[in-house]
Structure formats: structure tokens, C-alpha cells
Motif scaffolding. Structure first.
Motif, PDB file in Angstrom:
ATOM      1  N   UNK A  75      32.502  48.833  68.036  1.00 26.43           N
ATOM      2  CA  UNK A  75      33.143  48.624  66.643  1.00 26.43           C
ATOM      3  C   UNK A  75      34.146  49.835  66.278  1.00 26.43           C
ATOM      4  N   UNK A  76      34.138  50.761  67.255  1.00 27.38           N
ATOM      5  CA  UNK A  76      35.237  51.811  66.753  1.00 27.38           C
ATOM      6  C   UNK A  76      36.610  51.279  66.766  1.00 27.38           C
ATOM      7  N   UNK A  77      36.789  50.722  67.930  1.00 22.31           N
ATOM      8  CA  UNK A  77      38.146  50.122  68.004  1.00 22.31           C
ATOM      9  C   UNK A  77      38.430  48.758  68.206  1.00 22.31           C
ATOM     10  N   UNK A  78      37.240  47.840  68.050  1.00 21.19           N
ATOM     11  CA  UNK A  78      37.270  46.281  67.943  1.00 21.19           C
ATOM     12  C   UNK A  78      36.674  45.760  66.752  1.00 21.19           C
ATOM     13  N   UNK A  79      37.114  44.531  66.558  1.00 22.79           N
ATOM     14  CA  UNK A  79      36.532  43.838  65.381  1.00 22.79           C
ATOM     15  C   UNK A  79      35.588  43.037  66.100  1.00 22.79           C
ATOM     16  N   UNK A  80      34.197  43.238  65.708  1.00 23.82           N
ATOM     17  CA  UNK A  80      33.161  42.690  66.555  1.00 23.82           C
ATOM     18  C   UNK A  80      32.585  41.614  65.676  1.00 23.82           C
ATOM     19  N   UNK A  81      32.107  40.237  66.200  1.00 18.75           N
ATOM     20  CA  UNK A  81      31.778  39.343  65.511  1.00 18.75           C
ATOM     21  C   UNK A  81      30.461  39.124  66.647  1.00 18.75           C
ATOM     22  N   UNK A  82      29.342  39.639  66.185  1.00 24.95           N
ATOM     23  CA  UNK A  82      28.167  39.363  67.066  1.00 24.95           C
ATOM     24  C   UNK A  82      27.239  38.264  66.352  1.00 24.95           C
ATOM     25  N   UNK A  83      27.240  37.135  67.436  1.00 27.22           N
ATOM     26  CA  UNK A  83      26.865  35.880  66.694  1.00 27.22           C
ATOM     27  C   UNK A  83      25.233  35.583  67.543  1.00 27.22           C
ATOM     28  N   UNK A  84      24.657  34.974  66.509  1.00 24.31           N
ATOM     29  CA  UNK A  84      23.283  34.307  67.050  1.00 24.31           C
ATOM     30  C   UNK A  84      23.628  33.076  67.658  1.00 24.31           C
ATOM     31  N   UNK A  85      22.994  32.883  68.755  1.00 22.82           N
ATOM     32  CA  UNK A  85      23.332  31.497  69.235  1.00 22.82           C
ATOM     33  C   UNK A  85      22.408  30.202  68.852  1.00 22.82           C
ATOM     34  N   UNK A  86      22.846  29.054  68.862  1.00 23.90           N
ATOM     35  CA  UNK A  86      21.875  28.225  68.470  1.00 23.90           C
ATOM     36  C   UNK A  86      20.630  28.003  69.393  1.00 23.90           C
ATOM     37  N   UNK A  87      19.531  27.635  68.994  1.00 25.57           N
ATOM     38  CA  UNK A  87      18.248  27.384  69.856  1.00 25.57           C
ATOM     39  C   UNK A  87      17.457  28.668  70.411  1.00 25.57           C
ATOM     40  N   UNK A  88      18.045  30.017  69.946  1.00 25.87           N
ATOM     41  CA  UNK A  88      17.634  31.222  70.121  1.00 25.87           C
ATOM     42  C   UNK A  88      16.992  31.664  68.802  1.00 25.87           C
ATOM     43  N   UNK A  89      16.247  33.065  69.008  1.00 24.95           N
ATOM     44  CA  UNK A  89      15.518  33.692  67.889  1.00 24.95           C
ATOM     45  C   UNK A  89      16.984  34.004  67.033  1.00 24.95           C
ATOM     46  N   UNK A  90      16.737  34.524  65.806  1.00 20.17           N
ATOM     47  CA  UNK A  90      17.697  34.897  64.856  1.00 20.17           C
ATOM     48  C   UNK A  90      17.875  33.952  63.658  1.00 20.17           C
ATOM     49  N   UNK A  91      18.929  33.948  63.113  1.00 21.40           N
ATOM     50  CA  UNK A  91      19.161  33.320  61.963  1.00 21.40           C
ATOM     51  C   UNK A  91      20.373  31.942  62.078  1.00 21.40           C
ATOM     52  N   UNK A  92      20.304  31.495  63.379  1.00 23.35           N
ATOM     53  CA  UNK A  92      21.064  30.373  63.712  1.00 23.35           C
ATOM     54  C   UNK A  92      20.166  29.147  63.798  1.00 23.35           C
ATOM     55  N   UNK A  93      20.841  27.901  63.590  1.00 25.62           N
ATOM     56  CA  UNK A  93      20.032  26.815  63.644  1.00 25.62           C
ATOM     57  C   UNK A  93      19.331  26.642  65.077  1.00 25.62           C
ATOM     58  N   UNK A  94      18.268  25.939  65.103  1.00 23.09           N
ATOM     59  CA  UNK A  94      17.524  25.739  66.191  1.00 23.09           C
ATOM     60  C   UNK A  94      18.068  24.498  67.295  1.00 23.09           C
ATOM     61  N   UNK A  95      19.175  24.128  67.076  1.00 18.38           N
ATOM     62  CA  UNK A  95      19.729  23.117  67.767  1.00 18.38           C
ATOM     63  C   UNK A  95      19.762  23.516  69.445  1.00 18.38           C
TER      64      UNK A  95
END
Length: 284
Positions: A75-95
Motif C-alpha cells: 500500500x505504499x505505492x499501490x491502491x490495494x483492495x483486499x477482498x474476502x472471497x465468497x465461501x471462505x472465512x471472513x465477512x463475504x457471503x457464504x456462496x
């Protein structure tokens, strides 16, 4: 929809620990939840607003917290969008649609649209590397560059370690430590990387991993990759035959920058600076 956790209490425990890790995010960030055809998708956004955009996808059983040890560099030199994938742990849908379907490419289309990104670079590790590669093959016009870190789906998958992990799980904390030591072979024992590894293995107490085989991309499909590509492989990866993967990618994509670390395993260290230089040089 099949539940991805063994119990509601286990799901809550994973998410509480995940939130604790996110609170340790070392650089300024924002949290976004966007709508997609697979359901709500969560992302942590870091880095200069005018920097090259990069969608970062973690592996199976992982979350956006996977990037904690390297996000300050990225993130020092990039705009990073760290995305939780579906069906994995985290806060994205469980599809969890089949990996052989176009559903994940369509999901990433929705993510890019919701984030107002006509095009972006993709950074993926392990199964996240497979998702990034799949999107690049299906949607080349939307992928400015591809950075892969020990990706699945190129080399052969190793089955024996998966059976060992299943056995180790019966031995509680000792088993988790043993599994982590196998996967982390060659990785430095810095506190951030260890915390993420311990969280990932603790997650599997409650999380039901995918049992579906990860499709291997044929050489003829790899040959169609035209965007700038950099790939990092660990020669001692216990989960994937990355010597095979590196050789296959070099043969299929001659323009790719392919790097094989002889002393590294699945948790590959030391790649972030090279990826930043590579992606920063591939501005759309």
C-alpha cells in the motif's frame, strides 16, 4: 446453501478473531461491503487514491488479514483492495459455486463495477491465485497485470499433506502447530506472519474447507495470457508442485517474469517489493 462452518458459535469465534486481526492493520484503510450476484462482498482498501489499483485475493481458508505482513509494502505505492472471497472465512457471503463455472469471474466483474474500477491488476495467492488467473483468462480486457504468489491451478496438487493435516487436526493445538510448521517451511518467523498463519489454522477448527478439486489450467489456455505477468513460486511448497508450475508457466508464457525460490514453501516470503515494482510499472 451449504453452511461453511461447523456451528454458529464457531463462525462467531472466527469472525471475532478476524476482527481483532483487522484492528492491527498497519496502514490507513477503509472497509467496504459491496453488492454482487453472489451476495455481500467485504474488502479492506489501503494505499494512495491515485496509485495503480490492485485487487488482492487470498487462498482457501484465508481472509483479507492474509495480507497483514505485506500490506505496508504493497500500500505504499499501490491502491490495494483486499477482498474476502465468497465461501471462505471472513465477512463475504457464504456462496460456493463450482470452480469450473463462470460464477467467480462474474463475481469479480461485480466487485470491479461496485468499486468503480473499469480495469485493475490482480494479485492472488494459492486458491486466490487461481481466481485471479481464471479472471484474467475469462476477462483479459479488465486485467491490466497479473501477479501470482504460489498460485494453485498451474502445477500438480499434492494430496499426502492434506491427509496429514486431517490427522493432525485430531491432536488440537499440537496438531495445528505441526501443520503450520509444514506449510511455513522456509518462511521467516516474524510475529505478523506467524499470527496470520496461526489464525488460518485455528480457523479450520470451525471452518469446512472446499473438497472440490481445483481445476488445473491447460498449457494451451495459459498461452493466451497476454497481459504482463509475474509469478513467485516456493520450491518446497508442500501443497503444490511449484517446480512443475514454474516450468509450465515459463514454457507457456515466455514474457512472464517467473521466479522460483529454492528455500521457500507455501507461505512464500520476500515477494512484495518485487510485486510493487512490477505492478507500479504496469499502470493502465
Amino acid at each position: 446453501m451449504t453452511a461453511i462452518y461447523r456451528s454458529a458459535a464457531g463462525a462467531a469465534a472466527v469472525r471475532d478473531r478476524y476482527d481483532t486481526l483487522l484492528d492491527r492493520w498497519p496502514v490507513p484503510s477503509g472497509r467496504r461491503t459491496v453488492r454482487t450476484r453472489l451476495g455481500a462482498t467485504f474488502a479492506v482498501v489501503s494505499g494512495p487514491v491515485d496509485a495503480p489499483p490492485v485487487v488482492a485475493l487470498q487462498g482457501s481458508g484465508g481472509t483479507a488479514a492474509h495480507w497483514l505482513p505485506d500490506i505496508a509494502t504493497l500500500a505504499g505505492r499501490l491502491r490495494v483492495y483486499a477482498v474476502d472471497a465468497p465461501g471462505e472465512p471472513g465477512r463475504t457471503a457464504e456462496a460456493r459455486p463450482p470452480l469450473t463455472s463462470p460464477a467467480y469471474a462474474e463475481w469479480l466483474d461485480d466487485v470491479l463495477d461496485a468499486l468503480e474500477l473499469p480495469r485493475a491488476a490482480f494479485l492472488g495467492t494459492s486458491l486466490g491465485g487461481w481466481w485471479a488467473l481464471d479472471h484474467a483468462l475469462r476477462r483479459p480486457a479488465r486485467v491490466t497485470a497479473l501477479a501470482l504468489v504460489n498460485p494453485a491451478g498451474i502445477g500438480r496438487r499434492r494430496i499426502a499433506p492434506l491427509l496429514k493435516f486431517a490427522g493432525y487436526r485430531l491432536f488440537g493445538a499440537w496438531g495445528r502447530r505441526r501443520s503450520l510448521a509444514m506449510v511455513a517451511k522456509g518462511s521467516p518467523a516474524d510475529p505478523g506472519r506467524r499470527a496470520v498463519g496461526e489464525f488460518t489454522f485455528a480457523t479450520f477448527e470451525h471452518f469446512k474447507p472446499r473438497l472440490e478439486a481445483i481445476p488445473v489450467v491447460p498449457v494451451e489456455r495459459l498461452r493466451t495470457l497476454a497481459m504482463p505477468t509475474q509469478a513467485h513460486f516456493g520450491a518446497h511448497d508442500v501443497l503444490l508442485d511449484q517446480r512443475d508450475a514454474a516450468a509450465k508457466l515459463r514454457e507457456a508464457v515466455p514474457h512472464a517474469d517467473v521466479r522460483l525460490a529454492e528455500d521457500a514453501g507455501h507461505f512464500l516470503p520476500g515477494w512484495a517489493g518485487s510485486v510493487v515494482t512490477f505492478l507500479e510499472g504496469e499502470r493502465s
